[in-house]
Scaffold this motif. Structure first.
Motif, short mmCIF file in Angstrom:
data_model
loop_
_atom_site.label_atom_id
_atom_site.label_comp_id
_atom_site.label_asym_id
_atom_site.label_seq_id
_atom_site.Cartn_x
_atom_site.Cartn_y
_atom_site.Cartn_z
N ALA A 190 0.81 -1.22 0.00
CA ALA A 190 0.00 0.00 0.00
C ALA A 190 0.84 1.27 0.00
CB ALA A 190 -0.93 0.00 1.21
N GLY A 191 2.16 1.12 0.19
CA GLY A 191 3.03 2.28 0.25
C GLY A 191 2.88 3.04 1.56
N LEU A 192 2.60 2.31 2.65
CA LEU A 192 2.40 2.93 3.95
C LEU A 192 3.32 2.29 4.98
CD1 LEU A 192 -1.51 2.85 4.01
CD2 LEU A 192 -0.09 4.84 3.50
N SER A 193 3.36 2.87 6.16
CA SER A 193 4.08 2.25 7.26
C SER A 193 3.17 1.24 7.94
CB SER A 193 4.52 3.30 8.28
OG SER A 193 3.38 3.88 8.91
N LYS A 194 3.76 0.31 8.68
CA LYS A 194 2.96 -0.65 9.43
C LYS A 194 2.08 0.06 10.45
CE LYS A 194 3.44 -4.87 12.20
NZ LYS A 194 4.42 -5.86 12.74
N ALA A 195 2.61 1.12 11.05
CA ALA A 195 1.84 1.89 12.02
C ALA A 195 0.59 2.50 11.37
CB ALA A 195 2.70 2.98 12.63
N ALA A 196 0.73 2.91 10.10
CA ALA A 196 -0.41 3.50 9.40
C ALA A 196 -1.49 2.44 9.16
CB ALA A 196 0.05 4.10 8.08
N VAL A 197 -1.07 1.20 8.88
CA VAL A 197 -2.03 0.12 8.70
C VAL A 197 -2.77 -0.12 10.01
CG1 VAL A 197 -2.34 -2.33 8.17
CG2 VAL A 197 -0.68 -0.98 6.88
N LEU A 198 -2.03 -0.15 11.12
CA LEU A 198 -2.62 -0.40 12.42
C LEU A 198 -3.53 0.74 12.87
CD1 LEU A 198 0.43 -2.04 14.22
CD2 LEU A 198 -1.71 -3.15 13.54
N TYR A 199 -3.36 1.90 12.30
CA TYR A 199 -4.25 3.02 12.61
C TYR A 199 -5.67 2.70 12.15
CZ TYR A 199 -6.33 7.69 12.29
OH TYR A 199 -7.16 8.78 12.41
N HIS A 200 -5.77 1.99 11.03
CA HIS A 200 -7.07 1.67 10.45
C HIS A 200 -7.59 0.30 10.86
CE1 HIS A 200 -7.08 5.20 7.81
NE2 HIS A 200 -5.81 4.95 7.59
N PHE A 201 -6.69 -0.65 11.10
CA PHE A 201 -7.09 -2.01 11.48
C PHE A 201 -6.21 -2.47 12.64
CE2 PHE A 201 -8.34 -1.62 7.04
CZ PHE A 201 -9.64 -2.14 7.06
N ALA A 202 -6.83 -2.98 13.68
CA ALA A 202 -6.12 -3.28 14.91
C ALA A 202 -5.13 -4.42 14.80
CB ALA A 202 -7.13 -3.59 16.02
N SER A 203 -5.34 -5.31 13.81
CA SER A 203 -4.49 -6.49 13.71
C SER A 203 -4.63 -7.10 12.32
CB SER A 203 -4.89 -7.53 14.76
OG SER A 203 -6.20 -8.00 14.49
N LYS A 204 -3.79 -8.09 12.05
CA LYS A 204 -3.91 -8.83 10.79
C LYS A 204 -5.26 -9.53 10.70
CE LYS A 204 -1.94 -12.70 8.17
NZ LYS A 204 -0.87 -13.71 8.09
N ASP A 205 -5.70 -10.13 11.79
CA ASP A 205 -7.00 -10.80 11.78
C ASP A 205 -8.13 -9.82 11.49
OD1 ASP A 205 -5.88 -13.22 12.32
OD2 ASP A 205 -6.71 -13.44 14.34
N ASN A 206 -8.03 -8.63 12.05
CA ASN A 206 -9.04 -7.60 11.82
C ASN A 206 -9.10 -7.23 10.34
OD1 ASN A 206 -9.73 -4.51 11.67
ND2 ASN A 206 -10.58 -5.21 13.61
N LEU A 207 -7.95 -7.07 9.74
CA LEU A 207 -7.87 -6.71 8.32
C LEU A 207 -8.30 -7.89 7.44
CD1 LEU A 207 -7.19 -4.83 6.04
CD2 LEU A 207 -4.76 -5.16 6.52
#
Length: 207
Positions: A48-65
């Motif tokens: 996605a061209g983002l940081s891991k922290a940015a992903v976690l901002y939107h989804f709490a975990s891999k399972d959530n995503l």
């Protein structure tokens, strides 16, 4: 701790909704090509061209995503089938439309099929979504059984147990798709025609 925007009660902004959709699409792409075990939050962030922290901002975990990705795939799958059932003329035609739609969607959306099988049927562990028995919790056989029962009530189908026949038809569809995934040279159009014949032989009145 400050709640994440995507997990808290506040409605996400238009930009946040777009970012969440992007992350879901990246997750679908990665699972379909690398499998579930090979799809990490870091890999999703990189795609996605983002940081891991940015992903976690939107989804709490891999399972959530992953859950969000599966929900999107199943929603699109369901909408495709529902649209085709709506144009069927009568319950018998609706059963035929169901068989054709179930195969047609998977034929046109191979990556979605991989997501479904990876998340629901994979046995590597690591997520609450990976439960083989959950493969049939999306109303698949129940919806088909309801169509079969409707056809019986209308007097156009023979007497049988709708649940059993629905499971048999669903199993046949799954078997054909599973073979096609491994052997893509299978003529899926011809296989669909055979499955329609198989289904009609199983449900049609004989008088």
């Amino acid at each position: 701790m400050t709640p994440r925007r995507g997990d808290g009660p506040a409605a996400p902004t238009f930009t946040e909704q777009a970012r969440r959709r992007q992350l879901v699409e990246c997750t679908i792409d990665l699972i379909s090509t690398r499998g579930y075990p090979g799809t990490s939050l870091s890999a999703i962030a990189e795609r996605a061209g983002l940081s891991k922290a940015a992903v976690l901002y939107h989804f709490a975990s891999k399972d959530n995503l992953t859950r969000a990705a599966l929900e999107q795939v199943m929603a699109e799958f369901g909408a495709y089938v529902t649209e085709r059932l709506a144009s069927a003329e009568g319950p018998r035609d609706a059963v035929v439309a169901y068989v054709r739609a179930m195969i047609g969607y998977q034929q046109a959306n191979r990556r979605h099929v991989r997501v479904i099988t990876e998340i629901l049927l994979d046995d590597h562990g690591g997520t609450t979504l990976k439960n083989p028995s959950s493969h049939d919790t999306n109303g698949r056989w129940q919806a088909l059984a309801a169509l079969l029962a409707e056809g019986q009530e209308a007097g156009v189908l023979r007497e049988f147990t709708p649940q059993t026949v629905a499971l048999a038809i669903g199993g046949a569809i799954d078997a054909v798709i599973a073979h096609w995934l491994v052997h893509p040279d299978l003529d899926l159009d011809a296989a669909t025609a055979e499955l329609v014949t198989f289904t009609l032989n199983a449900i049609d009145r004989r008088d």
